[in-house]
Motif scaffolding. Structure first.
Motif, PDB file in Angstrom:
ATOM      1  N   MET A  56       0.830  -1.211   0.000  1.00 57.13           N
ATOM      2  CA  MET A  56       0.000   0.000   0.000  1.00 57.13           C
ATOM      3  C   MET A  56       0.861   1.257   0.000  1.00 57.13           C
ATOM      4  O   MET A  56       1.667   1.472   0.919  1.00 57.13           O
ATOM      5  CB  MET A  56      -0.904  -0.007   1.238  1.00 57.13           C
ATOM      6  CG  MET A  56      -1.800   1.215   1.369  1.00 57.13           C
ATOM      7  SD  MET A  56      -3.206   1.208   0.230  1.00 57.13           S
ATOM      8  CE  MET A  56      -4.243  -0.070   0.990  1.00 57.13           C
ATOM      9  N   GLY A  65      -2.829   6.449   2.307  1.00 59.09           N
ATOM     10  CA  GLY A  65      -2.701   5.033   2.592  1.00 59.09           C
ATOM     11  C   GLY A  65      -3.147   4.633   3.979  1.00 59.09           C
ATOM     12  O   GLY A  65      -3.621   3.501   4.177  1.00 59.09           O
ATOM     13  N   SER A  69      -5.904   1.919   4.525  1.00 63.69           N
ATOM     14  CA  SER A  69      -5.563   0.714   5.297  1.00 63.69           C
ATOM     15  C   SER A  69      -6.578   0.449   6.396  1.00 63.69           C
ATOM     16  O   SER A  69      -6.893  -0.710   6.702  1.00 63.69           O
ATOM     17  CB  SER A  69      -4.160   0.857   5.890  1.00 63.69           C
ATOM     18  OG  SER A  69      -3.191   0.939   4.870  1.00 63.69           O
ATOM     19  N   ARG A  73      -8.739  -2.938   6.696  1.00 69.26           N
ATOM     20  CA  ARG A  73      -8.817  -3.774   7.901  1.00 69.26           C
ATOM     21  C   ARG A  73     -10.262  -4.060   8.299  1.00 69.26           C
ATOM     22  O   ARG A  73     -10.544  -5.086   8.928  1.00 69.26           O
ATOM     23  CB  ARG A  73      -8.073  -3.085   9.048  1.00 69.26           C
ATOM     24  CG  ARG A  73      -6.569  -3.227   8.960  1.00 69.26           C
ATOM     25  CD  ARG A  73      -6.170  -4.675   9.137  1.00 69.26           C
ATOM     26  NE  ARG A  73      -4.727  -4.884   9.030  1.00 69.26           N
ATOM     27  CZ  ARG A  73      -4.185  -5.802   8.254  1.00 69.26           C
ATOM     28  NH1 ARG A  73      -4.936  -6.577   7.499  1.00 69.26           N
ATOM     29  NH2 ARG A  73      -2.869  -5.956   8.214  1.00 69.26           N
ATOM     30  N   LEU A  81      -0.136  -6.579   5.294  1.00 68.00           N
ATOM     31  CA  LEU A  81      -0.091  -5.223   4.766  1.00 68.00           C
ATOM     32  C   LEU A  81       1.334  -4.679   4.875  1.00 68.00           C
ATOM     33  O   LEU A  81       1.933  -4.693   5.950  1.00 68.00           O
ATOM     34  CB  LEU A  81      -1.058  -4.329   5.552  1.00 68.00           C
ATOM     35  CG  LEU A  81      -1.118  -2.852   5.189  1.00 68.00           C
ATOM     36  CD1 LEU A  81      -1.572  -2.653   3.745  1.00 68.00           C
ATOM     37  CD2 LEU A  81      -2.062  -2.125   6.152  1.00 68.00           C
ATOM     38  N   PHE A  83       3.580  -1.243   3.811  1.00 73.16           N
ATOM     39  CA  PHE A  83       3.559   0.121   3.304  1.00 73.16           C
ATOM     40  C   PHE A  83       4.705   0.363   2.326  1.00 73.16           C
ATOM     41  O   PHE A  83       5.810  -0.176   2.489  1.00 73.16           O
ATOM     42  CB  PHE A  83       3.671   1.129   4.444  1.00 73.16           C
ATOM     43  CG  PHE A  83       2.406   1.310   5.239  1.00 73.16           C
ATOM     44  CD1 PHE A  83       1.165   1.166   4.651  1.00 73.16           C
ATOM     45  CD2 PHE A  83       2.460   1.637   6.589  1.00 73.16           C
ATOM     46  CE1 PHE A  83       0.006   1.335   5.380  1.00 73.16           C
ATOM     47  CE2 PHE A  83       1.301   1.822   7.331  1.00 73.16           C
ATOM     48  CZ  PHE A  83       0.075   1.662   6.721  1.00 73.16           C
ATOM     49  N   VAL A  97      -2.564   0.052  11.967  1.00 74.26           N
ATOM     50  CA  VAL A  97      -3.360  -0.796  11.083  1.00 74.26           C
ATOM     51  C   VAL A  97      -2.711  -2.182  10.926  1.00 74.26           C
ATOM     52  O   VAL A  97      -2.987  -2.906   9.981  1.00 74.26           O
ATOM     53  CB  VAL A  97      -3.543  -0.137   9.694  1.00 74.26           C
ATOM     54  CG1 VAL A  97      -4.500   1.035   9.782  1.00 74.26           C
ATOM     55  CG2 VAL A  97      -2.202   0.293   9.118  1.00 74.26           C
ATOM     56  N   ALA A  99       0.318  -3.077  10.143  1.00 70.88           N
ATOM     57  CA  ALA A  99       1.189  -3.273   8.980  1.00 70.88           C
ATOM     58  C   ALA A  99       2.388  -4.121   9.398  1.00 70.88           C
ATOM     59  O   ALA A  99       2.926  -3.961  10.492  1.00 70.88           O
ATOM     60  CB  ALA A  99       1.653  -1.935   8.422  1.00 70.88           C
TER      61      ALA A  99
END
Length: 237
Positions: A56, A65, A69, A73, A81, A83, A97, A99
């Motif tokens: 993302m 983003g 995100s 979720r 995920l 980034f 989130v 990540a």
């Protein structure tokens, strides 16, 4: 096969990341299905739990983003995920989130390979999805990657493989359910094709492991789109 989505509005950066993934797959003998989304809204609207990993971008024009995100979720708590950003201060907020990691733009292959190896090690192991075929003398266990295509004929499904055919009384619907997520698509109402064995598509004919199979008019676009997604040729503006 590992299904991956790249959500990135900058086409140059998206291509760079895609090429890094393909290089990694070639080096490590992996099968990746890569779909690129240049439009984050389109990605979120279409999302149906289709991917194991989502890359993302943080800075996008229509929605950043982080917000994207959070919406992702709400749909999927488990997808990995990662980034992709040129601004490190945003990456450290990934915990909000869940990540797994972040990659700094522009993507450089050596550092990408290290991070992707680590990401793959965190993916949950897939369950055994072998298909069990009843024969006259017992059972045969078929791995999906051995099946070139499945044909329905007279209420029986015939599994075509490189080493022969296996016939079983069942519906095509039940075969589709068993092979869901394994890279199969219908080219007509009675043929389910393993996209990994597609050699070429010409008009209403698809060549699968050396055999020419018919594509029906109603299935033509859907089948071509599925094949494009499978081969990583899909682009979503």
């Amino acid at each position: 096969m590992i299904r991956i989505a790249i959500v990135e509005d900058d086409r140059e950066h998206a291509l760079r990341l895609e090429n890094a993934l393909k290089k990694y797959a070639d080096e490590h003998k992996l099968t990746l299905q890569i779909c690129v989304f240049y439009n984050v809204i389109s990605f979120l609207e279409q999302y149906a739990g289709d991917y194991e990993i989502v890359f993302m971008d943080i800075m996008m024009p229509m929605m950043n983003g982080m917000d994207a995100s959070r919406m992702l979720r709400e749909k999927d708590e488990n997808v990995m995920l990662i980034f992709v950003t040129s601004m490190g201060q945003y990456a450290i907020r990934g915990y909000e989130v869940s990540a797994s990691d972040f990659i700094v733009k522009p993507v450089e292959y050596p550092s990408f390979a290290l991070k992707f190896t680590r990401a793959l090690s965190k993916l949950p192991k897939k369950e055994d999805r072998d298909v069990l075929i009843r024969t006259e003398t017992g059972f045969v266990k078929l791995s999906p990657d051995r099946i070139t295509y499945v044909e329905v004929r007279s209420h029986h499904c015939i599994y075509h493989t490189r080493s022969g055919q296996f016939r079983q009384y069942q519906t095509m619907k039940s075969v589709e359910a068993a092979l869901d997520g394994q890279g199969f698509a219908r080219c007509n109402n009675y043929l389910l094709v393993n996209l990994a064995y597609v050699e070429k598509i010409e008009g209403l004919t698809v060549q699968v492991a050396g055999e020419a199979l018919q594509i029906s008019h109603p299935k033509r676009k859907e089948f071509a789109d599925r094949f494009a997604q499978f081969t990583g040729a899909a682009r979503h503006d």
